[in-house]
Scaffold this active site. Sequence first.
Site, PDB file in Angstrom:
ATOM      1  N   HIS A 113       0.937  -1.386   0.053  1.00  0.00           N
ATOM      2  CA  HIS A 113       0.065   0.059  -0.074  1.00  0.00           C
ATOM      3  C   HIS A 113       0.910   1.040   0.072  1.00  0.00           C
ATOM      4  CE1 HIS A 113      -2.247  -2.962   2.498  1.00  0.00           C
ATOM      5  NE2 HIS A 113      -3.308  -2.504   1.821  1.00  0.00           N
ATOM      6  N   ASP A 116       2.613   1.911   3.269  1.00  0.00           N
ATOM      7  CA  ASP A 116       3.189   1.189   3.882  1.00  0.00           C
ATOM      8  C   ASP A 116       4.714   1.449   3.584  1.00  0.00           C
ATOM      9  OD1 ASP A 116       0.981  -0.756   4.200  1.00  0.00           O
ATOM     10  OD2 ASP A 116       1.773  -1.866   2.441  1.00  0.00           O
TER      11      ASP A 116
HETATM   12  C1  XUL Z   1      -7.508  -6.757   4.227  1.00  0.00           C
HETATM   13  C2  XUL Z   1      -6.739  -7.210   3.245  1.00  0.00           C
HETATM   14  C3  XUL Z   1      -5.749  -6.204   2.618  1.00  0.00           C
HETATM   15  C4  XUL Z   1      -5.797  -6.191   0.898  1.00  0.00           C
HETATM   16  C5  XUL Z   1      -4.955  -4.890   0.459  1.00  0.00           C
HETATM   17  O1  XUL Z   1      -8.286  -7.692   4.902  1.00  0.00           O
HETATM   18  O2  XUL Z   1      -6.835  -8.288   2.802  1.00  0.00           O
HETATM   19  O3  XUL Z   1      -4.516  -6.255   2.910  1.00  0.00           O
HETATM   20  O4  XUL Z   1      -5.375  -7.197   0.511  1.00  0.00           O
HETATM   21  O5  XUL Z   1      -5.495  -3.821   0.864  1.00  0.00           O
END
Ligand code: XUL
Length: 453
Positions: A113, A116
């Site tokens: 993300h 992150d």
């Molecule tokens: C949350 C989840 C996230 C997504 C990316 O449950 O799986 O980490 O994969 O935003």
Amino acid sequence: MTNLRPIKLTLGETEYFKGIGKIRFEGPGSDHPMAYRYYDENRVVAGKTMREHFKFAVAYWHTLCGAGSDPFGAPTRFYPWMQAKDPMRQARDKMDAAFEFITKLGLAYFCFHDFDLVPEAETLAKSERRLQSISAYAREKMAASGVGVLWGTANLFSHPRYMNGAATNPDFAVVAHAGAQVKIALDLTMALGGENYVFWGGREGYQSLLNTNMKRELDHLARFLHLARDYARKQGFQGEFFIEPKPMEPSKHQYDFDAATVTGFLREYGLIKDFKLNIEVNHATLAWHSFPHELQVAANAGLLGSIDANRGDYQNGWDTDQFPNNLYELTEAMLVILEAGGLQGGGVNFDAKIRRNSTDLDDLFHAHIGGIDVFARALLAADAILTQSPYRRIRQERYISFDDGEGLAFETGKLRLKDLHNIARRIGEQPLKSGKQEQLENIINRHILHLEP
Ligand code: XUL
Ligand code: CO
């Protein structure tokens, strides 16, 4: 477009995982805890190397940022790359640790993300500058190591402004902010040569219909995805867009509930050609489905793009995101993936976290090595089941009555309801036909127990 560059061990100024070298394939007989027993990246199975089948990725958020906190308690892990006070220094330390970890595992990908990589700043403009700076550093590390980005995404759920949703927020100002963040995250993903881009609808859902115009929110979500797709395509992005279904948590009702719901949404809003699905194990089980069920629903629609690997817990209903370890269940999943012709564009991202009380640095290695090896074993078992067992034949024979005659006429749309009435009267009650479930289950067990290296 799959990244097949050789992966080179890449350390920063500090070596964080001292005493752990490059993890190698040593075969099933190895006693070494830091070795692969089944994952041999160059081994060809069903026409592709293991590396190509899986495209394993480390999830930046859990592995580099996860500090073990939960709703009841403070962090338990104080990793050395989290200590610098200056946010950019800390981001670079974290990236050094990330590349050391990924290249010691010999993996070719990571997923992230936006925030992150660096902490979000007080203003959008300052956050954008931070991201540009870490992006330049990431490009250096990627060039040195051969590691690529499987997918990028934007965190549209942690900041308080998103408490009522991002693209589905009832306040346009928040929708605009989410749009800005997605634009920046798309730019970042493209700058890093990311192969795909993911939308997990974190808080795209609602808690109470009393304050929610559901139709309007869904229209906004679709509009938002159209804008993101149009922007990225215009910039020349050729990768896949994935939606990651999840039924609840953090919202009570999430709009991307499961694979079937998302498929319907994509069809309704004209997005079906540009979006595929990223299926996560623990999201499937939260929706009261099995992981193979969700994979099959996606495959039926031609939308099986990528997977987030983890597992839930049988004794509770939370998204516990544990590392995968169940060979029987993963073998059933690999049967679906192999029969679907593999994942389209994506790979296997370890969206999994070590437990709160797993506090040693080497726990991160044990977790990933175990997850990688169980996938490799499952692939070998599934391939053997498909090529050497009666599994396919038994399933196919259940449908034999549709292969010719009146069954085929029905299947190809040549019969009317009145014809079914006539046929049923003519043929009368037929003998019962067994589903053979236990025999098929035994085939799986036999092949997971008798695996030749
Ligand atoms: C949350 C989840 C996230 C997504 C990316 O449950 O799986 O980490 O994969 O935003
Ligand atoms: Co996920």
